[in-house]
Design a protein around this motif. Structure first.
Motif, PDB file in Angstrom:
ATOM      1  N   UNK A 180      -2.020 -12.299 -16.573  1.00  0.00           N
ATOM      2  CA  UNK A 180      -3.197 -12.965 -16.016  1.00  0.00           C
ATOM      3  C   UNK A 180      -3.031 -13.174 -14.508  1.00  0.00           C
ATOM      4  N   UNK A 181      -4.013 -12.717 -13.746  1.00  0.00           N
ATOM      5  CA  UNK A 181      -4.007 -12.891 -12.304  1.00  0.00           C
ATOM      6  C   UNK A 181      -3.176 -11.896 -11.537  1.00  0.00           C
ATOM      7  N   UNK A 182      -2.546 -10.943 -12.217  1.00  0.00           N
ATOM      8  CA  UNK A 182      -1.694  -9.963 -11.528  1.00  0.00           C
ATOM      9  C   UNK A 182      -2.282  -8.568 -11.721  1.00  0.00           C
ATOM     10  N   UNK A 183      -2.294  -7.733 -10.670  1.00  0.00           N
ATOM     11  CA  UNK A 183      -2.976  -6.434 -10.784  1.00  0.00           C
ATOM     12  C   UNK A 183      -2.172  -5.331 -11.471  1.00  0.00           C
ATOM     13  N   UNK A 184      -0.882  -5.535 -11.724  1.00  0.00           N
ATOM     14  CA  UNK A 184      -0.058  -4.474 -12.288  1.00  0.00           C
ATOM     15  C   UNK A 184      -0.144  -4.502 -13.807  1.00  0.00           C
ATOM     16  N   UNK A 185      -0.407  -3.333 -14.405  1.00  0.00           N
ATOM     17  CA  UNK A 185      -0.521  -3.210 -15.854  1.00  0.00           C
ATOM     18  C   UNK A 185       0.592  -2.309 -16.369  1.00  0.00           C
ATOM     19  N   UNK A 186       1.077  -2.622 -17.568  1.00  0.00           N
ATOM     20  CA  UNK A 186       2.129  -1.819 -18.200  1.00  0.00           C
ATOM     21  C   UNK A 186       1.650  -1.377 -19.576  1.00  0.00           C
ATOM     22  N   UNK A 221      -0.824   1.033 -12.057  1.00  0.00           N
ATOM     23  CA  UNK A 221       0.252   1.483 -12.930  1.00  0.00           C
ATOM     24  C   UNK A 221       1.405   1.930 -12.049  1.00  0.00           C
ATOM     25  N   UNK A 222       2.575   1.429 -12.335  1.00  0.00           N
ATOM     26  CA  UNK A 222       3.740   1.765 -11.528  1.00  0.00           C
ATOM     27  C   UNK A 222       4.794   2.477 -12.374  1.00  0.00           C
ATOM     28  N   UNK A 223       5.527   3.350 -11.708  1.00  0.00           N
ATOM     29  CA  UNK A 223       6.597   4.088 -12.357  1.00  0.00           C
ATOM     30  C   UNK A 223       7.849   3.968 -11.491  1.00  0.00           C
ATOM     31  N   UNK A 224       8.888   4.643 -11.900  1.00  0.00           N
ATOM     32  CA  UNK A 224      10.122   4.628 -11.130  1.00  0.00           C
ATOM     33  C   UNK A 224       9.942   5.280  -9.767  1.00  0.00           C
ATOM     34  N   UNK A 225       8.907   6.097  -9.598  1.00  0.00           N
ATOM     35  CA  UNK A 225       8.650   6.755  -8.320  1.00  0.00           C
ATOM     36  C   UNK A 225       7.794   5.913  -7.384  1.00  0.00           C
ATOM     37  N   UNK A 226       7.312   4.760  -7.836  1.00  0.00           N
ATOM     38  CA  UNK A 226       6.454   3.916  -7.006  1.00  0.00           C
ATOM     39  C   UNK A 226       7.316   3.077  -6.081  1.00  0.00           C
ATOM     40  N   UNK A 227       7.431   3.490  -4.825  1.00  0.00           N
ATOM     41  CA  UNK A 227       8.227   2.748  -3.849  1.00  0.00           C
ATOM     42  C   UNK A 227       7.415   1.660  -3.174  1.00  0.00           C
ATOM     43  N   UNK A 228       8.120   0.774  -2.478  1.00  0.00           N
ATOM     44  CA  UNK A 228       7.459  -0.340  -1.784  1.00  0.00           C
ATOM     45  C   UNK A 228       7.159   0.057  -0.347  1.00  0.00           C
ATOM     46  N   UNK A 229       5.933  -0.236   0.078  1.00  0.00           N
ATOM     47  CA  UNK A 229       5.511  -0.002   1.454  1.00  0.00           C
ATOM     48  C   UNK A 229       5.582  -1.300   2.243  1.00  0.00           C
ATOM     49  N   UNK A 230       5.865  -1.238   3.534  1.00  0.00           N
ATOM     50  CA  UNK A 230       5.858  -2.462   4.349  1.00  0.00           C
ATOM     51  C   UNK A 230       4.437  -2.947   4.586  1.00  0.00           C
ATOM     52  N   UNK A 231       4.312  -4.218   4.951  1.00  0.00           N
ATOM     53  CA  UNK A 231       2.997  -4.742   5.313  1.00  0.00           C
ATOM     54  C   UNK A 231       2.554  -4.077   6.609  1.00  0.00           C
ATOM     55  N   UNK A 232       1.415  -3.392   6.604  1.00  0.00           N
ATOM     56  CA  UNK A 232       0.973  -2.692   7.817  1.00  0.00           C
ATOM     57  C   UNK A 232       0.591  -3.657   8.933  1.00  0.00           C
ATOM     58  N   UNK A 233       0.745  -3.182  10.155  1.00  0.00           N
ATOM     59  CA  UNK A 233       0.451  -3.977  11.341  1.00  0.00           C
ATOM     60  C   UNK A 233      -0.990  -3.744  11.758  1.00  0.00           C
ATOM     61  N   UNK A 234      -1.704  -4.805  12.092  1.00  0.00           N
ATOM     62  CA  UNK A 234      -3.092  -4.699  12.538  1.00  0.00           C
ATOM     63  C   UNK A 234      -3.168  -4.509  14.052  1.00  0.00           C
ATOM     64  N   UNK A 235      -4.310  -3.962  14.472  1.00  0.00           N
ATOM     65  CA  UNK A 235      -4.641  -3.826  15.892  1.00  0.00           C
ATOM     66  C   UNK A 235      -3.544  -3.078  16.663  1.00  0.00           C
TER      67      UNK A 235
END
Length: 490
Positions: A36-42, A137-151
């Motif tokens: 509940x309240x989280x966008x990741x589904x398994x 949907x995430x798998x073992x290949x789903x890496x983490x991206x940094x928070x992008x910089x604005x402007x």
């Protein structure tokens, strides 16, 4: 409390699961669980290393003080939950990129807190998507991206191009167009083919492009030996990158065409006789290599050649990737800024190119920046047509024969007559032997010409098929508007 008043373990698990998770199914019948309240589904049947729902449920029950349950109780509870979920509405799940409400697009940053990027018509923001709008949907290949910089004022694009060894400005703008296309969930994009001399940094450049979308864990891989393993790799991530290709079999070429423009595969469900499941896929694809030999015409229309050159100054791997990791937030922010600007630009859709969506994106990029991406894309396709012709003796023979026709002239014969005619053109006066792979029947010739039809049309030779009362025929016309290129003797 008497034993009769105790709830069975499966009921305790089922009540807890329905209170803390939302269950739904996808179009192929797979049931997913979403906290509940989280966008990741398994998927509830997953046993993957990224964490299955079964493990997630066991941890929640233990931490909330409800105890540790045996496998039989968990299985019975999940069987009931799965049956109930099959009556719920269908909702799709996405890897990395997804469409949202009101024309928005979402980019999954792969973070545990669910923060993602929402790209909308007026800009982009970082937020946690509503679970009913986007399910990741995430798998073992789903890496983490940094928070992008604005402007960033476009600074990140310049930093990226400085790290890559692209040979020309035209190559650079095509690489940028491809990256923007990767952020569109419904835009088929051609597969970049990074090529160049040995030591040009093709693999490094490929990794840099992929990691903008897939994070620092994104990498290149060897081409699988069969289509089934290739599709398994494609299904587990967003961008599929194949490294150091030196040969492309017909089966691999056809599979790549399907990956780029989309296809569906039907397989038998495990442990069943008649049940099947559908696997649909369309993913961005990236290739690297010095030379892959003969390129088939249908794949050539789906490739985007990006040529690199050898750097004048060499740097260590550690130094290069440390700088890349440092500038990645700025690069991603600049790409998002440019994506918003390009999507807002008005441009006409070219109607003469196979990958019309990508051609339109190039036209929008030109309208927004004036880079000349569409002209560069047309030039790249023209070069690929030359590669196809140089690798196909039949295509060279057809063009040599058409060169003797008057502009606008038509010539009509049966496929067998065409086979004899073209064979005579190839053998010439010296009666040299026909090459290996030359068509042996009129039917084989007709099939080969169908594959070559777009390539020959780009050189001003139009091939068409028809039927009279007597027989079927193949018609060759030399277009008056686009005469074929001069061909070298073969």
């Amino acid at each position: 409390m008497a034993d009769d008043d105790k709830n069975p373990a499966r009921e305790v698990i089922t009540d807890y699961a329905q209170a803390h998770f939302r269950y739904f199914r996808t179009a192929d019948g797979t049931v997913y669980a979403q906290r509940n309240g989280h966008p990741v589904a398994r998927p509830i049947r997953s046993q993957g290393t990224t964490g299955s729902h079964r493990q997630e449920l066991m941890v929640g029950l233990f931490r909330d003080g409800l105890g540790v349950f045996n496998g039989t109780a968990l299985k019975e509870a999940l069987d009931l939950i799965e049956a109930l979920a099959l009556t719920e509405d269908v909702q799709p799940v996405y890897i990395r990129v997804a469409p949202g409400f009101d024309g928005a697009t979402w980019l999954d940053l792969g973070r545990a807190d669910g923060q993602s990027v929402r790209i909308h018509p007026t800009g982009w923001d970082i937020a946690v998507p509503d679970p009913r709008e986007v399910c990741w949907r995430r798998t073992q290949l789903t890496g983490e991206l940094p928070l992008p910089v604005k402007n960033t004022d476009g600074k990140g694009i310049d930093l990226l191009l400085r790290l890559c060894n692209f040979a020309t400005a035209e190559t650079e703008c095509l690489a940028i167009a491809w990256l923007i296309g990767c952020l569109g969930p419904s835009v088929p994009v051609p597969a970049p083919f990074l090529t160049g001399p040995q030591g040009a940094g093709k693999s490094t450049g490929g990794r840099m492009l992929v990691r903008i979308i897939e994070g620092m864990t994104g990498d290149l891989r060897r081409a699988p030996k069969d289509e089934e393993n290739l599709l398994a790799a494609v299904a587990a991530g967003w961008v599929t990158a194949l490294d150091n290709l030196s040969h492309m079999s017909p089966d691999l070429s056809d599979a790549m065409c399907c990956i780029v423009t989309g296809a569906e595969n039907v397989k038998r469900a495990l442990f069943t006789d008649g049940d099947v499941f559908r696997v649909g896929y369309r993913r961005p694809l990236l290739l690297t290599g010095i030379d892959v030999g003969v390129i088939r015409p249908d794949l050539a229309e789906r490739l985007l050649p990006l040529r690199l050159e050898r750097p004048r100054v060499r740097r260590t791997e550690g130094e290069l990737w440390a700088e890349y990791a440092e500038v990645l937030p700025v690069v991603l922010g600049s790409l998002l800024d440019l994506t918003v600007k390009v999507r807002a630009a008005e441009a006409e859709t070219p109607t003469d190119l196979r990958m019309a969506d990508f051609a339109h994106l190039c036209a929008q990029l030109d309208a927004a920046t004036g880079l000349g991406a569409l002209a560069a894309y047309r030039a790249s396709l023209d070069d690929l047509n030359d590669d196809v012709i140089e690798g196909d003796l039949l295509a060279q023979t057809v063009l040599a024969h058409a060169a003797g026709l008057d502009a606008g002239a038509e010539q009509r014969m049966t496929s067998t007559e065409w086979l004899h005619c073209l064979s005579r053109v190839y053998t010439g006066d010296d009666f040299r032997p026909l090459p290996k792979g030359w068509p042996t029947t009129g039917k084989v010739l007709s099939d080969r010409l169908k594959r070559l039809q777009p390539t020959l049309a780009a050189r001003g030779v139009l091939i068409d098929w028809g039927r009279t009362e007597a027989a079927r025929y193949i018609e060759m016309t030399r277009s008056p508007a686009a005469p074929p290129h001069e061909q070298q003797a073969f």
